[in-house]
Design an enzyme around this catalytic site. Structure first.
Site, PDB file in Angstrom:
ATOM      1  CE1 TYR A  79      -2.509  -5.647  -0.274  1.00 41.27           C
ATOM      2  CE2 TYR A  79      -3.017  -7.975  -0.062  1.00 41.27           C
ATOM      3  CZ  TYR A  79      -3.435  -6.660  -0.090  1.00 41.27           C
ATOM      4  OH  TYR A  79      -4.752  -6.357   0.064  1.00 41.27           O
ATOM      5  CG  HIS A  97      -3.769  -7.262   4.937  1.00 39.20           C
ATOM      6  ND1 HIS A  97      -4.768  -7.750   4.133  1.00 39.20           N
ATOM      7  CD2 HIS A  97      -3.495  -6.027   4.455  1.00 39.20           C
ATOM      8  CE1 HIS A  97      -5.071  -6.851   3.202  1.00 39.20           C
ATOM      9  NE2 HIS A  97      -4.312  -5.794   3.394  1.00 39.20           N
ATOM     10  CG  ASN A 102      -1.977  -1.092   1.140  1.00 40.83           C
ATOM     11  OD1 ASN A 102      -2.364  -1.527   0.060  1.00 40.83           O
ATOM     12  ND2 ASN A 102      -2.422  -1.558   2.292  1.00 40.83           N
TER      13      ASN A 102
END
Length: 818
Positions: A288, A279, A221
């Site tokens: 990811y 996460h 992210n």
């Protein structure tokens, strides 16, 4: 066909751009034709924005290429087909509620979040030479109107975030900024200012979650947001934003706590052992982790040679991750599902798609890496691409990634790397990978540290048992076993390697947001010896059930031995252990032989194989069912086999707003082998040996010659001896003896004797001990080498004292001489 949200970023994340970091050996190498720009030159210094925006555009279109080249022609046709589909369906009528009928109303974040990527696809075709949309004025006008419409009814600074934050802060702004890059010469200044303002509102920096300012962004992210902020700054000609993006990679503003260029010891990021977690507790290298690699790599390439160039020397962490984190989990261009989390449920993002994206990102990073790294990575990528004949790379990527790949494929000086071999324990994410020349095995474990599964936003509805010891066997002759309709058709209660309470389960992840489940067990992991052999264990504590089991796996040159002991439950339901549930594809009739006798191949055939010594499945390999260790009871339960044809849909696994699967039925055939332990077993057990790639004759011979002997399979220890290798391997659940070895407490021990040389590996996969004492069953005269955590007392009763405390389940090794 719409792309899943993580694939929305693939144009940027997996798109190679040829740019070189200053001061590297590669800097003197001219760019390959059509591959992309080099560093910004001194002549660009007066206006770096235009040169870097041109570079960003080339990342989307691929730059110059030969449309007559069959590979590029196919990629161009694929781009045109998708763009034309969205173009022809686009609603241009007055009073419209959305740009596309299936994405209505456009005010909903899930709808505008998916609309921007479709506009980007059309804009890419408009900006790429050779499509029927290229340069057309009506297409440009419609794109400009479409952006205004979404910016009016959906995505603008005056709105508050609702629904899934990702659409607001990553999905929509990334696609919007990419589209603005492509159309920048034609965007009215007021429109561009409005779009930049919207992105600045919802993605002001890479550092924080906008809808939760106390939450620091990590991993993929953070990388995604850094690229968005950089593009926003270049479009706005704001020098502070590219600097903000660059510094976001290193987390300068928070003192480096969430830097993408540091090894972590908990939480999200890369670990020194090769693990990658996102996460907080999910093994996520394949999605990811790959997105992080692509985002960071793209930003490094985009800003190279400019005043905002990435200069953090710790970027070597990213370079090391290619071979440490990604190479072990890519098999012939396929990304192993054990590290793809909830993405396994995405129909349009299967293992070969994520594998191809990772290959492209590795080649992108190679463009700006030091020569030594780049040479090895190109060799790796060439091997991955050439070996994947089932789902060819060239048909999975767009023009920019294809240009990078062709430059490598057409370069005779780049030799394709062979499949890597060896044994890797990725202890920090509860994964184990064992690789041999013709096959690989990945083990998916879980514990109170690492989640058994992640589900949410309608994804991974049937992922109940994917972290309960699921065993993925990859065969070089059949690399698509898990990518070819496996997940919608496999019996989700019978995943290979798992021991399962057969209770009916409710769908997971049906509510908004994502969630994980971490079981209560401590033990998950094992030890690696000489980079070649391994032993792993997991204490199963089943979710919502009284089922408990002690499971162990032993990894050898040509075999995987699986043992189970102390299998207990009191719920009155049948408990099963699944040996294999092999995808035979749409029309498979592979020969199945038991103790030399061929079995029927019609669908629906079922048999009780109790008492069988061995079995063989054509195209897969063999199974051996050894007898019990001396002095122990025979394994309990019956061995069963089933051929069946199963039909399912991707929609049954994934109803996500932007990743939901189709309702078209998918049918595949399976051969399933399992032990039925009966209802509420007490002290149940099992043992079997997998022989990937073995012939029927070799399997039968091994069942008689017993090159691997089970020496213990009980609540104290599970152990095997491979005499040909001089190997004794054991997992101890408590203090005790096995095969002459003694351990003072829980731990995994491997000992190998070759001539007078002895090598030892010890680990504490439960992470509960501080010191472990191991006594060897033979005399050792001296120590050649030992980790600083290992103390050896040679002699007739050689004792190793291992300080396992704080080692997070990693292996401790020593080399001795008899």
């Amino acid at each position: 066909m719409a792309l899943p949200r993580r694939q929305m970023l693939a144009l940027a994340g997996a798109t190679p751009v040829l740019s070189f970091l200053p001061g590297t050996a590669a800097a003197a190498t001219p760019p390959a034709e059509g591959a992309g720009p080099g560093p910004a030159s001194a002549g660009d210094a007066a206006d770096p924005y235009d040169s870097l925006l041109a570079r960003a555009e080339q990342e989307l279109t691929g730059g110059a290429f030969d449309p007559a080249d069959p590979d590029f022609a196919a990629a161009l046709a694929a781009l045109e087909a998708e763009a034309t589909t969205w173009w022809e369906r686009l609603d241009t009528t007055q009073g419209r509620k959305a740009l596309w009928a299936d994405l209505s109303p456009a005010s909903d974040p899930g709808m505008f979040g998916q609309s921007y990527p479709r506009l980007r696809t059309i804009a890419t075709a408009w900006a790429t030479p050779g499509t029927t949309l290229t340069g057309r004025g009506d297409v440009l006008d419609t794109l400009l109107e479409g952006l205004r419409f979404l910016g009016t009814v959906g995505y603008h600074p005056g709105r508050a975030e609702t629904g899934n934050w990702w659409f607001w802060e990553i999905g929509a702004p990334r696609a919007l900024m990419d589209t603005c890059v492509l159309l920048r010469a034609h965007l009215p200044p007021a429109d561009l200012a409005a779009y930049v303002a919207a992105v600045a509102r919802f993605c002001p920096s890479p550092d924080r979650r906008t809808n939760s300012p106390s939450l620091a962004e990590t991993g993929a992210n953070r990388a995604d947001k850094a690229v968005i902020v950089a593009l926003r700054g270049l479009l706005a000609r704001d020098p502070a934003a590219p600097a903000l993006a660059r510094d976001g990679l290193s987390d300068v503003r928070d003192g480096g706590r969430n830097s993408l260029f540091r090894y972590v010891t908990s939480g999200d990021g890369f670990y020194e052992d090769g693990s990658f977690v996102q996460h907080g507790s999910v093994a996520y290298t394949g999605t990811y982790g790959s997105v992080l690699l692509g985002g960071a790599g793209q930003l490094i390439a985009l800003l190279a040679g400019s005043e905002w160039a990435v200069s953090d020397p710790a970027v070597t962490v990213l370079y090391e991750a290619v071979e440490r984190s990604f190479a072990p989990v890519v098999f012939d261009g396929v990304m192993m599902d054990a590290v793809r989390g909830r993405a396994v449920s995405r129909e349009r993002s299967r293992d070969h798609h994520d594998g191809a994206a990772t290959v492209g990102r590795v080649l992108q990073l190679a463009a700006g890496a030091p020569a030594g790294h780049a040479e090895r990575w190109r060799s790796l990528a060439k091997g991955w691409i050439l070996r994947n004949e089932a789902t060819p790379y060239k048909g999975l990527v767009g023009i920019p990634a294809l240009a990078r790949a062709k430059a490598v494929l057409d370069d005779p000086s780049v030799r394709p790397a062979e499949r890597p071999t060896g044994h890797v324990v990725l202890a920090d994410m509860d994964r184990v990978v064992h690789r041999r020349p013709g096959w690989a095995c990945a083990l998916s474990l879980s514990s109170r540290r690492i989640a058994a599964y992640e589900a949410g936003n309608g994804e991974n509805l049937h992922g109940w048992y994917t972290g309960d010891g699921m065993t993925y066997l990859y065969d070089g002759d059949d690399p698509s076993a898990f990518g070819d309709g496996f997940w919608p058709t496999v019996d989700p209660y019978r995943l290979p390697g798992t021991t399962v309470d057969t209770r009916v389960r409710a769908d997971l992840g049906t509510s908004p947001g994502t969630s994980t489940y971490r079981p209560t067990n401590a033990v998950a992991g094992g030890a690696a010896l000489d980079g070649r052999f391994g032993a792993s264990a997991m204490e199963l504590a089943a979710q919502g059930s009284t089922l408990r089991a002690r499971k162990a796996w032993f990894f050898l040159d040509n075999a995987v031995v699986a043992l189970g002991a102390d299998i207990t439950a009191s719920d009155g339901r049948t408990v099963e252990t699944v040996v294999e549930n092999r995808n035979l594809h749409a029309d498979g009739r592979q020969r199945f032989t038991v103790d030399g006798r061929r079995q029927p191949d019609e669908q629906g055939w079922r048999a009780d194989l109790s008492g069988a010594r061995w079995a063989h499945l054509e195209g897969f390999g063999g199974f051996v069912f050894p007898g019990p260790p001396r002095g122990e009871a025979a394994p309990t339960g019956s061995l069963n086999a089933l051929r069946e044809e199963r039909t399912g849909t991707w929609r049954a696994l994934n109803t996500g707003a932007d990743t939901g699967g189709g309702s078209t039925p998918v049918t595949r055939r399976y051969l399933t082998l399992w032990f039925d332990h009966g209802p509420s077993p007490s002290s149940g057990s099992y043992s079997y040996v997998l022989l990937p790639g073995a012939s029927a004759v070799a399997t039968g011979v091994q069942s008689l010659s017993r090159p691997v002997v089970v020496v213990a399979n009980n609540a104290t220890a599970q152990a095997v001896e491979a005499r040909r290798h001089g190997l004794l391997a054991a997992h101890f659940w408590q203090a005790g003896h096995a095969g002459g070895l003694y351990s003072s407490g829980p731990g995994t021990v491997l000992v190998r004797r070759t001539g007078r040389h002895v090598s030892v590996a010890v680990a504490d996969p439960g992470r509960t001990g501080t010191e472990l004492t191991v006594e060897l069953p033979f005399r050792v005269r001296r120590v050649v080498r030992a980790d600083d955590t290992v103390t050896v007392a040679p002699g007739g009763r050689t004792v190793l004292t291992v300080r396992v405390g704080g080692s997070r389940g990693h292996s401790h090794t020593a080399d001795l001489v008899q």
